[in-house]
Design a protein around this motif. Structure first.
Motif, PDB file in Angstrom:
ATOM      1  N   LYS A   1       0.820  -1.214   0.000  1.00 26.36           N
ATOM      2  CA  LYS A   1       0.000   0.000   0.000  1.00 26.36           C
ATOM      3  C   LYS A   1       0.858   1.270   0.000  1.00 26.36           C
ATOM      4  CE  LYS A   1      -3.746  -2.266   2.523  1.00 26.36           C
ATOM      5  NZ  LYS A   1      -4.510  -2.295   3.798  1.00 26.36           N
ATOM      6  N   GLN A   2       1.977   1.238   0.721  1.00 30.75           N
ATOM      7  CA  GLN A   2       2.813   2.429   0.810  1.00 30.75           C
ATOM      8  C   GLN A   2       3.385   2.808  -0.552  1.00 30.75           C
ATOM      9  OE1 GLN A   2       5.920   2.100   3.719  1.00 30.75           O
ATOM     10  NE2 GLN A   2       6.673   4.187   3.398  1.00 30.75           N
ATOM     11  N   GLU A   3       3.815   1.805  -1.313  1.00 33.36           N
ATOM     12  CA  GLU A   3       4.358   2.078  -2.637  1.00 33.36           C
ATOM     13  C   GLU A   3       3.281   2.632  -3.562  1.00 33.36           C
ATOM     14  OE1 GLU A   3       7.064  -0.112  -6.114  1.00 33.36           O
ATOM     15  OE2 GLU A   3       6.199  -1.299  -4.474  1.00 33.36           O
ATOM     16  N   ILE A   4       2.070   2.084  -3.452  1.00 33.28           N
ATOM     17  CA  ILE A   4       0.949   2.554  -4.278  1.00 33.28           C
ATOM     18  C   ILE A   4       0.606   4.002  -3.937  1.00 33.28           C
ATOM     19  CG2 ILE A   4      -1.523   2.262  -4.705  1.00 33.28           C
ATOM     20  CD1 ILE A   4      -1.041  -0.776  -4.423  1.00 33.28           C
ATOM     21  N   GLU A   5       0.513   4.309  -2.632  1.00 31.29           N
ATOM     22  CA  GLU A   5       0.214   5.676  -2.205  1.00 31.29           C
ATOM     23  C   GLU A   5       1.292   6.645  -2.669  1.00 31.29           C
ATOM     24  OE1 GLU A   5      -2.161   7.280  -1.001  1.00 31.29           O
ATOM     25  OE2 GLU A   5      -3.501   5.935   0.059  1.00 31.29           O
ATOM     26  N   SER A   6       2.551   6.221  -2.565  1.00 35.44           N
ATOM     27  CA  SER A   6       3.664   7.074  -2.974  1.00 35.44           C
ATOM     28  C   SER A   6       3.606   7.367  -4.464  1.00 35.44           C
ATOM     29  CB  SER A   6       4.994   6.401  -2.616  1.00 35.44           C
ATOM     30  OG  SER A   6       6.079   7.158  -3.094  1.00 35.44           O
ATOM     31  N   SER A   7       3.295   6.341  -5.269  1.00 34.81           N
ATOM     32  CA  SER A   7       3.219   6.513  -6.718  1.00 34.81           C
ATOM     33  C   SER A   7       2.077   7.447  -7.090  1.00 34.81           C
ATOM     34  CB  SER A   7       3.026   5.153  -7.397  1.00 34.81           C
ATOM     35  OG  SER A   7       2.866   5.308  -8.784  1.00 34.81           O
ATOM     36  N   ALA A   8       0.935   7.291  -6.460  1.00 32.68           N
ATOM     37  CA  ALA A   8      -0.222   8.136  -6.762  1.00 32.68           C
ATOM     38  C   ALA A   8      -0.003   9.568  -6.304  1.00 32.68           C
ATOM     39  CB  ALA A   8      -1.472   7.570  -6.106  1.00 32.68           C
ATOM     40  N   GLY A   9       0.784   9.744  -5.245  1.00 34.66           N
ATOM     41  CA  GLY A   9       1.015  11.074  -4.709  1.00 34.66           C
ATOM     42  C   GLY A   9       1.778  11.971  -5.650  1.00 34.66           C
ATOM     43  N   GLU A  10       2.507  11.373  -6.617  1.00 37.89           N
ATOM     44  CA  GLU A  10       3.267  12.171  -7.576  1.00 37.89           C
ATOM     45  C   GLU A  10       2.363  12.842  -8.609  1.00 37.89           C
ATOM     46  OE1 GLU A  10       6.022   9.457  -9.248  1.00 37.89           O
ATOM     47  OE2 GLU A  10       7.023   8.995  -7.354  1.00 37.89           O
ATOM     48  N   GLU A  11       1.139  12.350  -8.753  1.00 38.82           N
ATOM     49  CA  GLU A  11       0.192  12.905  -9.725  1.00 38.82           C
ATOM     50  C   GLU A  11      -1.146  13.175  -9.025  1.00 38.82           C
ATOM     51  OE1 GLU A  11       0.562  13.861 -12.797  1.00 38.82           O
ATOM     52  OE2 GLU A  11       2.636  13.179 -13.071  1.00 38.82           O
ATOM     53  N   PRO A  12      -1.303  14.363  -8.417  1.00 36.21           N
ATOM     54  CA  PRO A  12      -2.526  14.638  -7.652  1.00 36.21           C
ATOM     55  C   PRO A  12      -3.811  14.536  -8.468  1.00 36.21           C
ATOM     56  CG  PRO A  12      -1.202  16.638  -7.962  1.00 36.21           C
ATOM     57  CD  PRO A  12      -0.355  15.486  -8.384  1.00 36.21           C
ATOM     58  N   GLN A  13      -3.742  14.804  -9.806  1.00 35.25           N
ATOM     59  CA  GLN A  13      -4.962  14.725 -10.606  1.00 35.25           C
ATOM     60  C   GLN A  13      -5.444  13.291 -10.728  1.00 35.25           C
ATOM     61  OE1 GLN A  13      -6.656  17.650 -11.981  1.00 35.25           O
ATOM     62  NE2 GLN A  13      -8.168  16.019 -11.821  1.00 35.25           N
ATOM     63  N   ILE A  14      -4.501  12.332 -10.780  1.00 34.77           N
ATOM     64  CA  ILE A  14      -4.886  10.919 -10.818  1.00 34.77           C
ATOM     65  C   ILE A  14      -5.663  10.563  -9.557  1.00 34.77           C
ATOM     66  CG2 ILE A  14      -4.031   8.547 -10.747  1.00 34.77           C
ATOM     67  CD1 ILE A  14      -1.744   9.404 -12.557  1.00 34.77           C
ATOM     68  N   ARG A  15      -5.104  10.986  -8.406  1.00 30.34           N
ATOM     69  CA  ARG A  15      -5.776  10.710  -7.135  1.00 30.34           C
ATOM     70  C   ARG A  15      -7.167  11.351  -7.109  1.00 30.34           C
ATOM     71  NH1 ARG A  15      -3.846   9.951  -1.745  1.00 30.34           N
ATOM     72  NH2 ARG A  15      -1.715  10.269  -2.490  1.00 30.34           N
ATOM     73  N   ALA A  16      -7.270  12.605  -7.562  1.00 29.65           N
ATOM     74  CA  ALA A  16      -8.559  13.309  -7.540  1.00 29.65           C
ATOM     75  C   ALA A  16      -9.573  12.631  -8.454  1.00 29.65           C
ATOM     76  CB  ALA A  16      -8.350  14.769  -7.955  1.00 29.65           C
ATOM     77  N   ASN A  17      -9.152  12.265  -9.655  1.00 30.86           N
ATOM     78  CA  ASN A  17     -10.057  11.592 -10.593  1.00 30.86           C
ATOM     79  C   ASN A  17     -10.525  10.254 -10.042  1.00 30.86           C
ATOM     80  OD1 ASN A  17     -10.206  13.490 -12.655  1.00 30.86           O
ATOM     81  ND2 ASN A  17      -8.419  12.698 -13.735  1.00 30.86           N
ATOM     82  N   LEU A  18      -9.582   9.505  -9.465  1.00 33.47           N
ATOM     83  CA  LEU A  18      -9.923   8.178  -8.963  1.00 33.47           C
ATOM     84  C   LEU A  18     -10.891   8.267  -7.796  1.00 33.47           C
ATOM     85  CD1 LEU A  18      -9.499   5.139  -9.150  1.00 33.47           C
ATOM     86  CD2 LEU A  18      -7.554   5.379  -7.596  1.00 33.47           C
ATOM     87  N   LEU A  19     -10.619   9.168  -6.841  1.00 39.99           N
ATOM     88  CA  LEU A  19     -11.505   9.285  -5.688  1.00 39.99           C
ATOM     89  C   LEU A  19     -12.887   9.775  -6.101  1.00 39.99           C
ATOM     90  CD1 LEU A  19      -9.080  10.697  -2.967  1.00 39.99           C
ATOM     91  CD2 LEU A  19      -9.867   8.346  -3.294  1.00 39.99           C
ATOM     92  N   ARG A  20     -12.937  10.609  -7.136  1.00 41.69           N
ATOM     93  CA  ARG A  20     -14.239  11.051  -7.663  1.00 41.69           C
ATOM     94  C   ARG A  20     -15.054   9.868  -8.154  1.00 41.69           C
ATOM     95  NH1 ARG A  20     -14.781  14.435 -13.236  1.00 41.69           N
ATOM     96  NH2 ARG A  20     -17.038  14.439 -13.424  1.00 41.69           N
TER      97      ARG A  20
END
Length: 419
Positions: A228-247
């Motif tokens: 999970k930590q590696e996944i969170e770290s990878s997603a954190g580099e692209e905030p728009q990916i995180r925002a789109n996914l959580l939407r």
């Protein structure tokens, strides 16, 4: 007896739909189609008659599931127009598309006028000239569909000029290339039908954007069961990916308790396969921008994935890995159009199972056959005898396909409404 006939028709015909776009290139409506899956040649009027039987039967399932949440164009011939079948259709949800074989008799014109008083709207199908039956009916219709292939580029400007009238919208059908779409846009067409938006324009030297590479890397991490930590770290580099996914994950499309606020929480709540599915859908969002859930390319790819998933669920209901692979093949099958590069180049950035790669690159195996089926559903003309062979090869019937299509329609409409 009518219900028995309806069931018998659905054993031979299947339901499909084609997108109709507005000038903004967003979905305006779908044309509902009922096609024969076995006979080499079926008269278009027979198919229109089948429309009545299939819709009458499908109305028992709930008409909203057949029509979907969008406006629906529906082929009708004189038999259907004169029948009580029309009462099954909600006037505010359909446009009745008068086939080119229909003659503008006084009786038929009176029936169209009557139905218009009851709130129905009409379109003329496959128009190639402004004469005869077209001239008698065009003042009564709301949309005129021009067959740009049969008309030809030389005659198209004059035909558009002669058809343009008070209150009528023009729809260009059989638009298969971006160049044809651009021409029709310049000529002032209001609507566009055809898969030009899904045709790859391969550009020499085209590169995948860094944010897209990050998304591909994230999909690989989840597929390889990274922590999970590696996944969170990878997603954190692209905030728009995180925002789109959580939407997406917090939309009504995804059933779970509470609000998902992080990728690690999503992974724990949904599991890697479900999370990977939503990330694959995000591949069709523009780099650094909010995901556009009205994009016809995204919705077409998502519908392909859902159809293939549902097919595999019928064939191998206990094989979750195969079901997930089927969805992946459908989703990724339009990556060449999204990235403007060959599918082989796109796949060079992904570590995928051999059966997925073989299906995407060479249409091999069961997954390849299923992809050929969903691609065939989308096109205007195909050899129905070959299509029947494809269905038999994987063990599906036209009735199976109709049920799958209705479920896929409902799902993709819900995805668009999540915007």
């Amino acid at each position: 007896m009518a219900d028995t006939a309806s069931v018998r028709v659905t054993d031979h015909f299947y339901l499909a739909r084609q997108p109709i776009l507005g000038r903004d290139q967003h979905l305006f409506a779908y044309e509902l189609l009922f096609r024969h899956a076995d006979e080499p040649a079926v008269d278009v009027t027979d198919q229109a008659a089948a429309t009545a039987a299939v819709i009458s039967h499908a109305s028992q399932l709930g008409m909203q599931h057949v029509l979907g949440g969008r406006l629906a164009f529906l082929n009708v011939d004189e038999i259907v127009l004169m029948s009580d079948f029309i009462r099954f259709l909600p006037p505010d949800k359909v446009i009745l598309e008068i086939l080119e074989t229909v003659k503008a008799t006084p009786r038929l014109i009176d029936r169209v006028v009557e139905l218009k008083k009851n709130g129905f709207r009409f379109a003329l199908d496959d128009v190639v000239c402004d004469a005869g039956d077209v001239r008698q009916l065009k003042s009564l219709v709301d949309v005129i569909k021009v067959d740009i292939k049969a008309t030809g580029r030389e005659r198209l400007p004059q035909l558009v000029k002669s058809l343009r009238g008070e209150g009528q919208k023009l729809l260009a059908e059989k638009v298969e290339t971006p160049e044809e779409a651009e021409l029709c846009m310049r000529l002032g067409f209001d609507y566009f039908q055809g898969y030009y938006f899904a045709r790859p324009s391969v550009l020499t030297g085209q590169k995948i954007a860094p944010s897209e590479l990050a998304l591909l890397h994230l999909i690989e991490l989840i597929g390889s069961n990274a922590d999970k930590q590696e996944i969170e770290s990878s997603a954190g580099e692209e905030p728009q990916i995180r925002a789109n996914l959580l939407r997406l994950l917090n939309s009504p499309m995804v059933e779970h308790r509470g609000k998902i606020e992080s990728l690690s929480q999503a992974l724990e709540t949904l599991g890697p396969r479900q999370l990977g599915r939503w990330l694959q859908i995000l591949l069709y969002s523009k780099p650094g921008a909010p995901v556009d859930l009205h994009s016809p390319l995204l919705l077409t790819a998502a519908a392909r994935g859902k159809r293939m998933e549902l097919m595999m669920e019928r064939l191998r209901p206990k094989d979750q890995a195969a079901i997930a692979s089927a969805f992946t093949v459908g989703i990724l099958s339009l990556m060449d159009a999204m990235f403007s590069m060959s599918i082989a180049e796109v796949l060079g950035n992904l570590d995928l199972p051999d059966e997925v790669r073989d299906a995407l690159l060479e249409r091999k195996g069961d997954l390849g056959t299923m992809l050929r089926i969903v691609e065939t559903i989308e096109i205007d003309h195909f050899r129905t005898d070959e299509f029947g062979q494809l269905l038999r090869k994987v063990g599906l019937t036209p009735a199976d396909l109709t049920e799958i299509e209705i479920e896929a329609i409902t799902w993709s409409d819900e995805l668009a409404l999540a915007a």
